[in-house]
Enzyme design. Structure first.
Site, mmCIF file in Angstrom:
data_model
loop_
_atom_site.group_PDB
_atom_site.id
_atom_site.type_symbol
_atom_site.label_atom_id
_atom_site.label_comp_id
_atom_site.label_asym_id
_atom_site.label_seq_id
_atom_site.Cartn_x
_atom_site.Cartn_y
_atom_site.Cartn_z
ATOM 1 N N ASN A 6 -39.664 -39.647 23.960
ATOM 2 C CA ASN A 6 -39.894 -41.027 24.388
ATOM 3 C C ASN A 6 -38.666 -41.866 24.004
ATOM 4 O O ASN A 6 -38.324 -41.962 22.825
ATOM 5 C CB ASN A 6 -41.160 -41.552 23.701
ATOM 6 C CG ASN A 6 -41.480 -42.967 24.114
ATOM 7 O OD1 ASN A 6 -40.606 -43.822 24.136
ATOM 8 N ND2 ASN A 6 -42.728 -43.230 24.435
ATOM 9 N N HIS A 9 -37.247 -46.737 22.612
ATOM 10 C CA HIS A 9 -36.513 -47.458 21.557
ATOM 11 C C HIS A 9 -35.028 -47.588 21.846
ATOM 12 O O HIS A 9 -34.359 -48.444 21.267
ATOM 13 C CB HIS A 9 -36.761 -46.818 20.197
ATOM 14 C CG HIS A 9 -38.184 -46.998 19.747
ATOM 15 N ND1 HIS A 9 -38.710 -48.236 19.451
ATOM 16 C CD2 HIS A 9 -39.203 -46.117 19.600
ATOM 17 C CE1 HIS A 9 -39.988 -48.099 19.128
ATOM 18 N NE2 HIS A 9 -40.308 -46.823 19.215
ATOM 19 N N HIS A 42 -42.254 -45.837 28.734
ATOM 20 C CA HIS A 42 -43.436 -46.677 28.912
ATOM 21 C C HIS A 42 -42.990 -47.990 29.565
ATOM 22 O O HIS A 42 -42.286 -48.785 28.938
ATOM 23 C CB HIS A 42 -44.071 -46.938 27.538
ATOM 24 C CG HIS A 42 -45.354 -47.710 27.584
ATOM 25 N ND1 HIS A 42 -46.108 -47.952 26.453
ATOM 26 C CD2 HIS A 42 -46.035 -48.287 28.606
ATOM 27 C CE1 HIS A 42 -47.184 -48.659 26.790
ATOM 28 N NE2 HIS A 42 -47.158 -48.874 28.086
ATOM 29 N N ARG A 44 -43.970 -51.248 30.213
ATOM 30 C CA ARG A 44 -45.037 -52.146 29.784
ATOM 31 C C ARG A 44 -45.113 -53.355 30.706
ATOM 32 O O ARG A 44 -44.123 -53.746 31.319
ATOM 33 C CB ARG A 44 -44.794 -52.626 28.350
ATOM 34 C CG ARG A 44 -44.876 -51.527 27.313
ATOM 35 C CD ARG A 44 -44.762 -52.109 25.916
ATOM 36 N NE ARG A 44 -46.008 -52.699 25.497
ATOM 37 C CZ ARG A 44 -46.879 -52.115 24.667
ATOM 38 N NH1 ARG A 44 -46.608 -50.951 24.135
ATOM 39 N NH2 ARG A 44 -48.004 -52.708 24.340
ATOM 40 N N ARG A 48 -40.996 -55.223 27.719
ATOM 41 C CA ARG A 48 -40.288 -55.544 26.477
ATOM 42 C C ARG A 48 -39.174 -54.549 26.159
ATOM 43 O O ARG A 48 -38.255 -54.857 25.448
ATOM 44 C CB ARG A 48 -41.253 -55.642 25.301
ATOM 45 C CG ARG A 48 -41.846 -54.330 24.867
ATOM 46 C CD ARG A 48 -42.626 -54.477 23.579
ATOM 47 N NE ARG A 48 -43.888 -55.170 23.773
ATOM 48 C CZ ARG A 48 -44.955 -54.965 23.007
ATOM 49 N NH1 ARG A 48 -44.885 -54.133 21.990
ATOM 50 N NH2 ARG A 48 -46.082 -55.588 23.235
ATOM 51 N N GLU A 69 -45.372 -43.581 31.211
ATOM 52 C CA GLU A 69 -46.552 -44.144 30.544
ATOM 53 C C GLU A 69 -46.828 -45.496 31.146
ATOM 54 O O GLU A 69 -45.920 -46.314 31.306
ATOM 55 C CB GLU A 69 -46.267 -44.337 29.054
ATOM 56 C CG GLU A 69 -46.442 -43.112 28.227
ATOM 57 C CD GLU A 69 -46.132 -43.408 26.774
ATOM 58 O OE1 GLU A 69 -46.187 -44.574 26.347
ATOM 59 O OE2 GLU A 69 -45.795 -42.465 26.068
ATOM 60 N N THR A 100 -48.557 -48.591 21.041
ATOM 61 C CA THR A 100 -49.877 -48.306 21.599
ATOM 62 C C THR A 100 -50.883 -48.002 20.484
ATOM 63 O O THR A 100 -50.787 -46.981 19.818
ATOM 64 C CB THR A 100 -49.789 -47.111 22.573
ATOM 65 O OG1 THR A 100 -48.660 -47.299 23.404
ATOM 66 C CG2 THR A 100 -51.044 -47.006 23.411
ATOM 67 N N GLU A 150 -53.635 -36.532 26.564
ATOM 68 C CA GLU A 150 -52.687 -36.550 25.457
ATOM 69 C C GLU A 150 -53.458 -37.074 24.262
ATOM 70 O O GLU A 150 -53.942 -38.215 24.276
ATOM 71 C CB GLU A 150 -51.487 -37.450 25.758
ATOM 72 C CG GLU A 150 -50.513 -37.487 24.570
ATOM 73 C CD GLU A 150 -49.192 -38.195 24.874
ATOM 74 O OE1 GLU A 150 -48.723 -38.146 26.022
ATOM 75 O OE2 GLU A 150 -48.632 -38.790 23.931
ATOM 76 N N HIS A 190 -47.760 -39.506 19.122
ATOM 77 C CA HIS A 190 -47.802 -40.802 18.419
ATOM 78 C C HIS A 190 -47.711 -40.599 16.908
ATOM 79 O O HIS A 190 -48.583 -39.961 16.316
ATOM 80 C CB HIS A 190 -49.048 -41.627 18.745
ATOM 81 C CG HIS A 190 -48.758 -43.105 18.634
ATOM 82 N ND1 HIS A 190 -48.634 -43.746 17.434
ATOM 83 C CD2 HIS A 190 -48.495 -44.045 19.569
ATOM 84 C CE1 HIS A 190 -48.334 -45.014 17.634
ATOM 85 N NE2 HIS A 190 -48.232 -45.215 18.924
#
Ligand code: PXP
Length: 235
Positions: A6, A9, A42, A44, A48, A69, A100, A150, A190
């Site tokens: 992922n 970041h 992801h 969103r 963001r 995602e 999340t 998941e 996660h």
């Protein structure tokens, strides 16, 4: 077991200065080159970190799987069905959360999610539902036609090294077994990191782990390629 990285970041860091560095696409290409099976982003509602154009660029240039995602909204359904990523992982989304928090409530949102799964399937997109290791949620995920679940490993990760570790780990183990008995394929993610991830090897039949924060954090010290390779060695 495969690794999905992922890279949200990377976008967070880029957006901190509003420019183009570090490049999300370059990060994705390094993950791919290092052997990641998938790159996860992801998109969103508040954009963001990952922006629409990031997903477009990844779709244009990546050979590995793109796992998008997204929340179960009309807007996201439109984007996903036009971009056609390899897979979509449906996640709950709250504006004020840092990340999340908790799994999707498939039982409460059964009809909406079932419709979304059908729309994504029409475009041959594989659908995964991000849920807690709760047997009723898993059963409902299977009933409405999800391909994968998941399992949310956040509670396990928080409990790692405490008295609750075994309880949380066994929930994941039992959840994965139950899901597989129903014909679902199972991923997890996660909060997984270089210390706790080894236990995922003890859950039979897990297909893929989606890991972000710990890999991107480690990449600051050893570089992204090495950070991905080190994680792959552990799984
Ligand atoms: N899987 C899902 C569905 C997520 O929402 C996230 C966090 O964005 C992850 C995996 C990765 O979590 P982490 O960044 O803690 O590794």
């Amino acid at each position: 077991m495969d690794l999905g990285v992922n890279i949200d970041h990377v976008a967070t860091l880029r957006n901190a200065r509003g420019g183009v560095e570090p490049s999300v696409l370059d990060a994705a290409l390094i993950c791919e080159m290092a052997g990641a099976k998938a790159v996860t982003v992801h998109l969103r509602e508040d954009r963001r970190h990952i922006k629409d154009n990031d997903v477009l660029e990844l779709k244009k240039h990546l050979a590995c799987n793109i796992n998008l995602e997204m929340a179960a909204t009309d807007e996201m359904q439109k984007i996903a069905t036009s971009l056609c990523p390899y897979s979509c992982c449906i996640v709950p989304e709250k504006r004020l959360e840092l990340t999340t928090e908790g799994g999707l409530d498939v039982i409460q949102n059964k009809e909406k999610i079932e419709k979304l799964i059908k729309a994504l399937h029409l475009k041959n997109i594989i659908v995964s539902l991000f849920i807690d290791p709760d047997l009723e949620q898993i059963k409902t995920a299977s009933e409405i036609g999800a391909d994968y679940i998941e399992l949310h490993t956040g509670s396990f990760s928080n409990a790692f090294g405490t008295d609750n570790q075994d309880i949380e780990f066994n929930k994941l183990k039992n959840g994965a077994k139950f899901a597989q008995e129903l014909g679902l394929k199972v991923n997890a993610g996660h909060g997984l990191n270089y210390e706790n991830v080894y236990l995922m090897n003890e859950i039979e039949g897990l297909c893929e782990l989606n890991i972000g924060h710990s890999i991107i954090s480690r990449s600051i010290f050893v570089g992204l390629e090495m950070a991905v390779k080190e994680m792959m060695e552990l799984i």
